[in-house]
Design a protein around this motif. Sequence first.
Motif, PDB file in Angstrom:
ATOM      1  N   VAL A   1       4.045  -5.062   4.012  1.00 21.42           N
ATOM      2  CA  VAL A   1       2.728  -4.590   3.578  1.00 21.42           C
ATOM      3  C   VAL A   1       1.821  -5.768   3.245  1.00 21.42           C
ATOM      4  O   VAL A   1       0.641  -5.792   3.621  1.00 21.42           O
TER       5      VAL A   1
ATOM      6  N   LEU B   1      -1.745  -6.592   5.167  1.00 18.45           N
ATOM      7  CA  LEU B   1      -3.029  -6.657   4.474  1.00 18.45           C
ATOM      8  C   LEU B   1      -3.659  -8.044   4.607  1.00 18.45           C
ATOM      9  O   LEU B   1      -4.886  -8.170   4.682  1.00 18.45           O
TER      10      LEU B   1
ATOM     11  N   LEU C   1      -2.636   1.513   7.842  1.00 19.96           N
ATOM     12  CA  LEU C   1      -3.572   2.123   6.907  1.00 19.96           C
ATOM     13  C   LEU C   1      -3.889   3.543   7.359  1.00 19.96           C
ATOM     14  O   LEU C   1      -4.063   3.777   8.559  1.00 19.96           O
TER      15      LEU C   1
ATOM     16  N   ALA D   1      -9.272  -2.012   3.858  1.00 18.72           N
ATOM     17  CA  ALA D   1      -8.155  -2.892   3.505  1.00 18.72           C
ATOM     18  C   ALA D   1      -8.415  -3.710   2.262  1.00 18.72           C
ATOM     19  O   ALA D   1      -7.763  -4.722   2.042  1.00 18.72           O
TER      20      ALA D   1
ATOM     21  N   ALA E   1      -1.173   1.713   1.287  1.00 16.21           N
ATOM     22  CA  ALA E   1      -0.751   1.324   2.638  1.00 16.21           C
ATOM     23  C   ALA E   1       0.444   2.159   3.062  1.00 16.21           C
ATOM     24  O   ALA E   1       1.322   2.480   2.250  1.00 16.21           O
TER      25      ALA E   1
ATOM     26  N   TYR F   1       4.649   5.431   1.555  1.00 17.33           N
ATOM     27  CA  TYR F   1       3.391   4.794   1.164  1.00 17.33           C
ATOM     28  C   TYR F   1       3.625   3.868  -0.030  1.00 17.33           C
ATOM     29  O   TYR F   1       4.465   4.146  -0.900  1.00 17.33           O
TER      30      TYR F   1
END
Length: 240
Positions: A43, A47, A81, A87, A93, A106
């Motif tokens: 994650v 990002l 996403l 973002a 996420a 998530y």
Amino acid sequence: MPNRSPVRPMHRLSIRLLLLLIGLAAAAVASARQDAAPVRAEVAAFLQQQTRSLAGEVRIEVGEFAPDNGLAPCTRLEAFLPPGARAWGRVTAGIRCLAPTPWSAYVPAQVRVTGPYLITTTALAAGQALGPGDVRVEVGEVSAQPADVLTHPTQAAGQIARLAIAAQRPLVASLLRAPVAVAQGQAVKVITRGPGFQVANDGTALSGGSDGQPVQVRLGNGQVVRGTARVGGYVEIALP
């Protein structure tokens, strides 16, 4: 009364061994959880990639992924996403397993972006065109501002305030509109362009619009044509 046959020691041992194996198998299944570390790392990397083009300093904090998640261990993770999500700011996420057992979950995250954005220096009236002295650049947490906050003075120059805007407020695109390039009823020049030729005609705009918007024009001979409004008060018709 008939005598009960005593349970043979070997038979008792087999039962105990079977129960032990069942217990060990249940414990193995119970302990087969997705490790949180690779999920959080995936994650964070996702990002970081999504915010690479943003101006300013980006700080990413990935939230906890429950250790008792009950998900099968995954060898191929992919972060994503949800549709329409941005973002930065407070983010939820998604993470999905591609192999060996598909699942999705998530993970919460906080993405803080520190950089420039515009604020108004004075109160603006509805319909007012913005000049250089009406805005200034502030440096702060952009991710705490509305998603359409403007970040450079050129984005505001010449724009028209849709509503009254107070002073010292973040300037967002939704409160502005482009100036009118062609007004309804205005006498305009209609430029028709095609491969190797250009023709100019006079006409009257039947509708108004900003630069790049479609408008209708009545030519001097009464013909109604449709073209694109351009800055400078003319209408462009491009032929293939």
